[in-house]
Design an enzyme around this catalytic site. Structure first.
Site, PDB file in Angstrom:
ATOM      1  CE  LYS A   1      -2.115  -1.210   3.849  1.00 43.28           C
ATOM      2  NZ  LYS A   1      -1.457  -2.517   4.120  1.00 43.28           N
TER       3      LYS A   1
ATOM      4  NE  ARG B   1      -4.957  -1.819   9.472  1.00 47.40           N
ATOM      5  CZ  ARG B   1      -3.940  -1.113   8.993  1.00 47.40           C
ATOM      6  NH1 ARG B   1      -4.056   0.167   8.796  1.00 47.40           N
ATOM      7  NH2 ARG B   1      -2.810  -1.711   8.695  1.00 47.40           N
TER       8      ARG B   1
ATOM      9  NE  ARG C   1       7.470  -2.400   6.118  1.00 47.22           N
ATOM     10  CZ  ARG C   1       6.149  -2.431   6.183  1.00 47.22           C
ATOM     11  NH1 ARG C   1       5.430  -1.800   5.290  1.00 47.22           N
ATOM     12  NH2 ARG C   1       5.558  -3.102   7.141  1.00 47.22           N
TER      13      ARG C   1
ATOM     14  NE  ARG D   1       5.790  -0.436  10.191  1.00 42.61           N
ATOM     15  CZ  ARG D   1       4.687  -0.527   9.451  1.00 42.61           C
ATOM     16  NH1 ARG D   1       4.613   0.122   8.298  1.00 42.61           N
ATOM     17  NH2 ARG D   1       3.672  -1.266   9.843  1.00 42.61           N
TER      18      ARG D   1
ATOM     19  NE  ARG E   1       1.891  -5.350  10.912  1.00 44.13           N
ATOM     20  CZ  ARG E   1       2.971  -5.067  10.179  1.00 44.13           C
ATOM     21  NH1 ARG E   1       4.144  -5.574  10.526  1.00 44.13           N
ATOM     22  NH2 ARG E   1       2.889  -4.281   9.146  1.00 44.13           N
TER      23      ARG E   1
HETATM   24  P1  AP5 Z   1       4.752  -1.491   1.846  1.00 45.64           P
HETATM   25  O1  AP5 Z   1       4.410  -0.657   0.653  1.00 45.64           O
HETATM   26  O2  AP5 Z   1       5.505  -0.860   2.956  1.00 45.64           O
HETATM   27  O3  AP5 Z   1       3.432  -2.250   2.377  1.00 45.64           O
HETATM   28  P2  AP5 Z   1       2.160  -1.711   3.179  1.00 45.64           P
HETATM   29  O4  AP5 Z   1       0.975  -2.440   2.600  1.00 45.64           O
HETATM   30  O5  AP5 Z   1       2.134  -0.234   3.195  1.00 45.64           O
HETATM   31  O6  AP5 Z   1       2.498  -2.329   4.589  1.00 45.64           O
HETATM   32  P3  AP5 Z   1       2.295  -1.817   6.065  1.00 45.64           P
HETATM   33  O7  AP5 Z   1       2.999  -2.819   6.919  1.00 45.64           O
HETATM   34  O8  AP5 Z   1       2.697  -0.391   6.230  1.00 45.64           O
HETATM   35  O9  AP5 Z   1       0.790  -1.982   6.253  1.00 45.64           O
HETATM   36  P4  AP5 Z   1       0.099  -2.221   7.576  1.00 45.64           P
HETATM   37  O10 AP5 Z   1      -1.290  -2.173   7.084  1.00 45.64           O
HETATM   38  O11 AP5 Z   1       0.470  -3.403   8.339  1.00 45.64           O
HETATM   39  O12 AP5 Z   1       0.702  -1.081   8.494  1.00 45.64           O
HETATM   40  P5  AP5 Z   1       0.211   0.378   8.881  1.00 45.64           P
HETATM   41  O13 AP5 Z   1       1.399   1.233   8.905  1.00 45.64           O
HETATM   42  O14 AP5 Z   1      -0.974   0.786   8.083  1.00 45.64           O
HETATM   43  O15 AP5 Z   1       5.557  -2.765   1.280  1.00 45.64           O
HETATM   44  C1  AP5 Z   1       6.071  -3.745   2.164  1.00 45.64           C
HETATM   45  C2  AP5 Z   1       7.459  -4.204   1.663  1.00 45.64           C
HETATM   46  O16 AP5 Z   1       7.302  -4.873   0.399  1.00 45.64           O
HETATM   47  C3  AP5 Z   1       8.438  -3.044   1.411  1.00 45.64           C
HETATM   48  O17 AP5 Z   1       9.740  -3.441   1.760  1.00 45.64           O
HETATM   49  C4  AP5 Z   1       8.342  -2.797  -0.108  1.00 45.64           C
HETATM   50  O18 AP5 Z   1       9.553  -2.284  -0.628  1.00 45.64           O
HETATM   51  C5  AP5 Z   1       8.039  -4.203  -0.627  1.00 45.64           C
HETATM   52  N1  AP5 Z   1       7.176  -4.178  -1.800  1.00 45.64           N
HETATM   53  C6  AP5 Z   1       6.101  -3.356  -2.034  1.00 45.64           C
HETATM   54  N2  AP5 Z   1       5.558  -3.626  -3.233  1.00 45.64           N
HETATM   55  C7  AP5 Z   1       6.297  -4.655  -3.773  1.00 45.64           C
HETATM   56  C8  AP5 Z   1       6.223  -5.381  -5.008  1.00 45.64           C
HETATM   57  N3  AP5 Z   1       5.276  -5.121  -5.936  1.00 45.64           N
HETATM   58  N4  AP5 Z   1       7.139  -6.361  -5.218  1.00 45.64           N
HETATM   59  C9  AP5 Z   1       8.086  -6.652  -4.282  1.00 45.64           C
HETATM   60  N5  AP5 Z   1       8.211  -5.987  -3.094  1.00 45.64           N
HETATM   61  C10 AP5 Z   1       7.316  -4.999  -2.852  1.00 45.64           C
HETATM   62  O19 AP5 Z   1      -0.321   0.122  10.356  1.00 45.64           O
HETATM   63  C11 AP5 Z   1       0.550  -0.180  11.410  1.00 45.64           C
HETATM   64  C12 AP5 Z   1      -0.228  -0.354  12.700  1.00 45.64           C
HETATM   65  O20 AP5 Z   1      -0.922   0.870  13.022  1.00 45.64           O
HETATM   66  C13 AP5 Z   1      -1.320  -1.425  12.685  1.00 45.64           C
HETATM   67  O21 AP5 Z   1      -0.818  -2.707  12.975  1.00 45.64           O
HETATM   68  C14 AP5 Z   1      -2.249  -0.899  13.798  1.00 45.64           C
HETATM   69  O22 AP5 Z   1      -1.732  -1.166  15.069  1.00 45.64           O
HETATM   70  C15 AP5 Z   1      -2.209   0.593  13.592  1.00 45.64           C
HETATM   71  N6  AP5 Z   1      -3.265   1.093  12.696  1.00 45.64           N
HETATM   72  C16 AP5 Z   1      -3.060   1.727  11.495  1.00 45.64           C
HETATM   73  N7  AP5 Z   1      -4.234   2.054  10.940  1.00 45.64           N
HETATM   74  C17 AP5 Z   1      -5.201   1.616  11.794  1.00 45.64           C
HETATM   75  C18 AP5 Z   1      -6.611   1.654  11.767  1.00 45.64           C
HETATM   76  N8  AP5 Z   1      -7.289   2.190  10.739  1.00 45.64           N
HETATM   77  N9  AP5 Z   1      -7.295   1.108  12.799  1.00 45.64           N
HETATM   78  C19 AP5 Z   1      -6.645   0.551  13.826  1.00 45.64           C
HETATM   79  N10 AP5 Z   1      -5.297   0.480  13.927  1.00 45.64           N
HETATM   80  C20 AP5 Z   1      -4.581   1.019  12.911  1.00 45.64           C
END
Ligand code: AP5
Length: 218
Positions: free
Chosen positions: A18, A94, A129, A158, A169
């Site tokens: 994402k 979410r 990552r 992270r 997760r």
């Molecule tokens: P990346 O683009 O970083 O993936 P992402 O989907 O953004 O992953 P996140 O881990 O950030 O998502 P998340 O939903 O767990 O975390 P968030 O920060 O929202 O890509 C991942 C890796 O793959 C990278 O190394 C990249 O280079 C590689 N990659 C990407 N595309 C690729 C491709 N096509 N091919 C190969 N490699 C590739 O949330 C974190 C925490 O915050 C949650 O656990 C929760 O505690 C809290 N939180 C956030 N939002 C909420 C909410 N709405 N409600 C409740 N809690 C929340």
């Protein structure tokens, strides 16, 4: 053509890509990128009340309670830059309660883009990552390694990017995804996120410029 701005939600399992796609979408369409994960990590780093309450949930791979995050997102969406440039919501909603809160506030996206990536790939993506704290750019030590030694030296990992936490997760994601997607059936765009980031982005661009979103994106 409607005088509207793009309103996009991007969803998918943890590490489905994402944030990576949001960098590209933001650069091409100029929309405001709102990542709830980034907002929460900033709140934790700044030691705010929100950060203090969210930290334990995040460190353990759990979702933070709905009541902590809903108001933050609603306030941010009401800012003038979102109305002027459009928005790209990353990581929200979410849960069904979060989706219902958006709908109750009259917030309806033009597209709900879901990146489909199987669990086995998520682990590999998460452990490789790294993020550049200076630019916010996302790297992967195998797929997108840093361009220079200088960048490599400052990359950070992270706290929730471990094999143990990704299991929690992903479980949280699976528990909620059907209910959330069900709220956006009319605007759902499913994309195979296992391909290279440029190919995935090309599909997103097609969706952005399709009949459903063209009025907003043009
Ligand atoms: P990346 O683009 O970083 O993936 P992402 O989907 O953004 O992953 P996140 O881990 O950030 O998502 P998340 O939903 O767990 O975390 P968030 O920060 O929202 O890509 C991942 C890796 O793959 C990278 O190394 C990249 O280079 C590689 N990659 C990407 N595309 C690729 C491709 N096509 N091919 C190969 N490699 C590739 O949330 C974190 C925490 O915050 C949650 O656990 C929760 O505690 C809290 N939180 C956030 N939002 C909420 C909410 N709405 N409600 C409740 N809690 C929340």
């Amino acid at each position: 053509m409607a005088a509207d701005v793009p309103k996009i939600i991007i969803a998918g399992a943890p590490a489905s890509g994402k944030g990576t796609q949001c960098e590209l979408i933001k650069a091409k369409y100029g929309v405001v990128h709102l990542s709830t994960g980034d907002m929460l990590r900033e709140a934790v780093a700044a030691g705010t009340e929100l950060g203090r309450q969210a930290k334990d949930f995040m460190d353990n791979g759990k979702l933070v309670p709905d009541e902590l995050i809903i108001g933050v997102v609603q306030d941010r969406l009401a800012q003038p830059d979102c109305a002027a440039r459009g928005w790209l919501l990353d990581g929200f909603p979410r849960t069904k309660a979060q989706a219902d809160a958006l709908a109750a506030g009259g917030v309806a996206p033009h597209a709900f883009i879901v990146l489909d990536v199987p669990e086995v790939l998520l682990v590999e993506r998460v452990v490789g990552r790294r993020t550049d704290p200076a630019t916010g750019k996302i790297y992967h030590m195998t797929y997108f390694p840093p361009e220079s030694e200088e960048v490599r030296a400052r990359l950070v990992q992270r706290a929730d990017d471990t094999e143990e936490k990704i299991v929690v997760r992903v479980a949280q994601f699976k528990e909620n995804c059907a209910a959330v997607e069900g709220c956006y059936r009319d605007v759902l765009v499913q994309i195979d996120g296992t391909r290279s980031k440029d190919v995935v982005f090309a599909d997103i661009t097609l969706a952005m410029e399709s009949e459903t979103i063209v009025a907003a994106a043009a």
